[in-house]
Design a protein around this motif. Structure first.
Motif, PDB file in Angstrom:
ATOM      1  N   GLU A   1       0.841  -1.186   0.000  1.00 42.12           N
ATOM      2  CA  GLU A   1       0.000   0.000   0.000  1.00 42.12           C
ATOM      3  C   GLU A   1       0.882   1.244   0.000  1.00 42.12           C
ATOM      4  O   GLU A   1       2.097   1.163   0.206  1.00 42.12           O
ATOM      5  CB  GLU A   1      -0.894   0.026   1.248  1.00 42.12           C
ATOM      6  CG  GLU A   1      -1.885  -1.113   1.333  1.00 42.12           C
ATOM      7  CD  GLU A   1      -2.719  -1.043   2.592  1.00 42.12           C
ATOM      8  OE1 GLU A   1      -3.961  -1.177   2.497  1.00 42.12           O
ATOM      9  OE2 GLU A   1      -2.124  -0.863   3.672  1.00 42.12           O
TER      10      GLU A   1
ATOM     11  N   GLU B   1       1.809   6.321   3.302  1.00 45.50           N
ATOM     12  CA  GLU B   1       1.004   6.993   4.319  1.00 45.50           C
ATOM     13  C   GLU B   1       0.022   6.033   4.980  1.00 45.50           C
ATOM     14  O   GLU B   1      -0.128   6.042   6.205  1.00 45.50           O
ATOM     15  CB  GLU B   1       0.243   8.170   3.702  1.00 45.50           C
ATOM     16  CG  GLU B   1      -0.575   8.955   4.713  1.00 45.50           C
ATOM     17  CD  GLU B   1      -1.271  10.147   4.084  1.00 45.50           C
ATOM     18  OE1 GLU B   1      -2.065  10.803   4.792  1.00 45.50           O
ATOM     19  OE2 GLU B   1      -1.026  10.431   2.888  1.00 45.50           O
ATOM     20  N   ARG B   2      -0.618   5.192   4.156  1.00 45.83           N
ATOM     21  CA  ARG B   2      -1.570   4.229   4.726  1.00 45.83           C
ATOM     22  C   ARG B   2      -0.849   3.166   5.546  1.00 45.83           C
ATOM     23  O   ARG B   2      -1.346   2.733   6.588  1.00 45.83           O
ATOM     24  CB  ARG B   2      -2.380   3.570   3.613  1.00 45.83           C
ATOM     25  CG  ARG B   2      -3.476   2.640   4.126  1.00 45.83           C
ATOM     26  CD  ARG B   2      -4.459   3.401   4.972  1.00 45.83           C
ATOM     27  NE  ARG B   2      -5.460   2.498   5.564  1.00 45.83           N
ATOM     28  CZ  ARG B   2      -5.843   2.550   6.819  1.00 45.83           C
ATOM     29  NH1 ARG B   2      -5.301   3.448   7.647  1.00 45.83           N
ATOM     30  NH2 ARG B   2      -6.749   1.725   7.280  1.00 45.83           N
ATOM     31  N   GLN B   3       0.340   2.741   5.120  1.00 44.64           N
ATOM     32  CA  GLN B   3       1.126   1.787   5.907  1.00 44.64           C
ATOM     33  C   GLN B   3       1.432   2.359   7.283  1.00 44.64           C
ATOM     34  O   GLN B   3       1.285   1.674   8.303  1.00 44.64           O
ATOM     35  CB  GLN B   3       2.441   1.457   5.179  1.00 44.64           C
ATOM     36  CG  GLN B   3       2.292   0.631   3.923  1.00 44.64           C
ATOM     37  CD  GLN B   3       3.629   0.427   3.228  1.00 44.64           C
ATOM     38  OE1 GLN B   3       4.563   1.211   3.417  1.00 44.64           O
ATOM     39  NE2 GLN B   3       3.726  -0.606   2.421  1.00 44.64           N
ATOM     40  N   ARG B   4       1.849   3.611   7.313  1.00 50.28           N
ATOM     41  CA  ARG B   4       2.218   4.244   8.579  1.00 50.28           C
ATOM     42  C   ARG B   4       0.998   4.418   9.483  1.00 50.28           C
ATOM     43  O   ARG B   4       1.068   4.192  10.689  1.00 50.28           O
ATOM     44  CB  ARG B   4       2.880   5.599   8.308  1.00 50.28           C
ATOM     45  CG  ARG B   4       3.468   6.249   9.554  1.00 50.28           C
ATOM     46  CD  ARG B   4       4.246   7.503   9.212  1.00 50.28           C
ATOM     47  NE  ARG B   4       3.434   8.473   8.508  1.00 50.28           N
ATOM     48  CZ  ARG B   4       3.608   8.821   7.233  1.00 50.28           C
ATOM     49  NH1 ARG B   4       4.570   8.267   6.516  1.00 50.28           N
ATOM     50  NH2 ARG B   4       2.830   9.728   6.668  1.00 50.28           N
ATOM     51  N   GLU B   5      -0.137   4.789   8.881  1.00 54.51           N
ATOM     52  CA  GLU B   5      -1.363   4.939   9.662  1.00 54.51           C
ATOM     53  C   GLU B   5      -1.742   3.627  10.342  1.00 54.51           C
ATOM     54  O   GLU B   5      -2.088   3.599  11.530  1.00 54.51           O
ATOM     55  CB  GLU B   5      -2.507   5.403   8.757  1.00 54.51           C
ATOM     56  CG  GLU B   5      -2.423   6.848   8.322  1.00 54.51           C
ATOM     57  CD  GLU B   5      -3.531   7.207   7.348  1.00 54.51           C
ATOM     58  OE1 GLU B   5      -4.275   6.284   6.921  1.00 54.51           O
ATOM     59  OE2 GLU B   5      -3.663   8.404   6.995  1.00 54.51           O
ATOM     60  N   LYS B   6      -1.693   2.539   9.582  1.00 55.43           N
ATOM     61  CA  LYS B   6      -2.049   1.231  10.145  1.00 55.43           C
ATOM     62  C   LYS B   6      -1.074   0.818  11.247  1.00 55.43           C
ATOM     63  O   LYS B   6      -1.482   0.219  12.254  1.00 55.43           O
ATOM     64  CB  LYS B   6      -2.078   0.175   9.043  1.00 55.43           C
ATOM     65  CG  LYS B   6      -3.261   0.288   8.098  1.00 55.43           C
ATOM     66  CD  LYS B   6      -3.266  -0.876   7.116  1.00 55.43           C
ATOM     67  CE  LYS B   6      -4.502  -0.848   6.226  1.00 55.43           C
ATOM     68  NZ  LYS B   6      -4.519  -1.975   5.273  1.00 55.43           N
TER      69      LYS B   6
ATOM     70  N   GLU C   1      -1.948   2.806  14.302  1.00 53.85           N
ATOM     71  CA  GLU C   1      -3.212   2.294  14.843  1.00 53.85           C
ATOM     72  C   GLU C   1      -2.985   0.989  15.608  1.00 53.85           C
ATOM     73  O   GLU C   1      -3.595   0.757  16.664  1.00 53.85           O
ATOM     74  CB  GLU C   1      -4.207   2.061  13.711  1.00 53.85           C
ATOM     75  CG  GLU C   1      -4.750   3.347  13.092  1.00 53.85           C
ATOM     76  CD  GLU C   1      -5.497   3.091  11.794  1.00 53.85           C
ATOM     77  OE1 GLU C   1      -5.627   1.906  11.407  1.00 53.85           O
ATOM     78  OE2 GLU C   1      -5.948   4.075  11.165  1.00 53.85           O
TER      79      GLU C   1
END
Length: 463
Positions: free
Chosen positions: A56, A59-64, A67
């Motif tokens: 992915e 940014e989405r990797q870091r968000e997950k 989380e």
């Protein structure tokens, strides 16, 4: 799903975790080999954070990832815009609450941001090493793990406290899964190899023929397209790699033969072969008595029994399988299967030799492998340079018991093996699926050892 074996690997992880201070382990190996299952088994009863990276955007990797940290510590998800802040957040949490932190498929993160190893270096140096926590980086891209995590040029070089290069199960390990008698277990291993997922897909209450047809030859079966999936996840354009693997699987084993079968010139071919070796899909062999890097007598073989089976029988017959899979099995696979299994049998017997050496029932040998020169081949040759001792063995997967002819043949070929001094001592062994003719054992001296399938079963059962 039942978790099998891996006791040595679990023990290594447990030792790393229970030792004083922090731990930083690297776990890597080919896809489907069981890395995730190993780590989940290890973490099952321990406080841990497990993050599985995906292909992915960064940014989405870091968000997950953030989380996952917040959820693990029952915290509100903070606003974090950079990876160094994410690891700073993790480090703050680990100050008061030790955890095992697993980052699975780490190469996916590196693919989106090649500075990740540097951020992790800072995390290890500034946070992890002041805790009793454990960091585990896991990945299926062996080349990425070796260069970006283990390599001399990596910022993480020298920081790991342990590593596990996870391989498929040996036959002895797979035997705990394969609930067939010894003969069918060897046949089955010749089809699935030691990859745990492939082994556990088979239903051992069904016959091997039924398993092949339902789990491999059915267009809806997971294994029907498995090799294509594996290559597509590793390579942008897998077509030529597929053709090389098929060529090797059907018997074109030298670079010249592979080039002729695929139409790929020798220059580009060498790069393709190197890539397949890095992916652990292809293995380069040289005679056991030769120098590995310098020898021009190299042969290649598909480095996985299932892939060897698939490229030998499935890929060349895709159109027919789509129309009549039972006819492909009965007309093409079943008659030729003994030839395919015979190669696996040699590997099983080599494994048995090493087991006999470990148990002290065979003298020690520093190297064991195949030997060939010109048209002559010997299935197993063991070298003991310190003692000027040579082991020579043949393995026969035939319907007929081995007779005196094979004894004479092996004695003759022994004279062609140019190794050691003229006064070297020679030991011989024969492995046979169908046993030996009456009286053969009595006609041989103590330098000879004979093993049928029952003997092989006992070797692996340590009876």
């Amino acid at each position: 799903m039942t978790f099998y074996d891996r006791q040595d690997e679990l023990g290594a992880l447990d030792t790393g975790h229970s030792s004083p201070g922090h731990a930083f382990y690297v776990v890597y190996g080919r896809r489907r080999v069981g890395k995730t299952a190993l780590l989940k088994e290890f973490c099952a009863d321990r406080p841990h954070l497990y993050y599985l990276a995906a292909q992915e955007a960064e940014e989405r990797q870091r968000e997950k990832f953030v989380e996952q940290i917040a959820d693990g510590f029952d915290d509100r998800v903070p606003r974090i815009d950079h990876w160094d802040e994410a690891f700073e957040y993790l480090g703050e949490k680990l100050k008061t609450d030790d955890r095992i932190v697993v980052i699975d498929e780490f190469p996916y993160l590196v693919a989106e941001n090649d500075s990740l190893p540097s951020y992790l270096q800072a995390f290890v140096d500034e946070h992890l090493q002041h805790t009793d926590s454990m960091l585990v980086l896991c990945g299926s891209s062996v080349s990425t793990m070796e260069s970006e995590v283990l390599g001399h040029e990596s910022p993480l070089y020298g920081r790991r406290t342990g590593q596990i290069d996870l391989h498929p199960f040996s036959f002895q390990q797979a035997r705990d899964v394969i609930a067939y008698d010894i003969a069918d277990a060897i046949r089955s291993y010749a089809v699935t190899g030691g990859t745990p997922m492939y082994l556990t897909l088979f239903d051992y209450e069904q016959s091997l023929a039924e398993n092949i047809q339902t789990q491999i030859l059915s267009p809806t079966a997971l294994l029907y397209n498995e090799p294509e999936f594996l290559l597509q996840t590793e390579l942008r354009n897998p077509a030529r790699y597929l053709s090389i693997l098929e060529a090797v699987a059907v018997g074109h084993t030298t670079p010249n033969e592979i080039s002729g079968a695929t139409g790929i010139d020798s220059g580009p071919l060498s790069k393709y072969l190197q890539t397949l070796r890095q992916l652990r899909l292809l293995n380069r062999e040289v005679p056991i008595t030769a120098s590995g890097q310098k020898s021009k007598r190299s042969h290649y073989r598909v480095d996985d029994e299932f892939l060897r089976f698939w490229f030998r029988y499935v890929e060349p017959n895709r159109s027919s399988i789509e129309e009549a899979p039972a006819m492909v099995f009965e007309g093409t696979i079943e008659p030729d299967l003994p030839t395919h299994v015979s190669t696996t049998f040699e590997d099983v017997c080599t494994e048995a030799v090493w087991e006999l050496i470990r148990r002290g029932e065979f003298d020690s040998y520093s190297a064991v492998g195949r030997w060939w020169y010109g048209e002559e081949e010997i299935d197993i040759v063991g070298l003991a340079p310190a003692d000027d001792r040579l082991l020579l063995a043949e393995c026969k997967w035939t319907n007929e018991p081995v007779s005196h002819g094979l004894v004479d043949d092996l004695r003759s070929k022994a004279n062609s093996v140019r190794w050691g001094p003229s006064h070297r001592s020679e030991r011989f062994a024969l492995f046979s699926r169908s046993g030996f003719v009456d009286g053969l054992a009595k006609d041989l001296d103590d330098n000879w050892s004979l093993f049928d399938l029952t003997d092989i079963e006992h070797i692996f059962n340590n009876v």
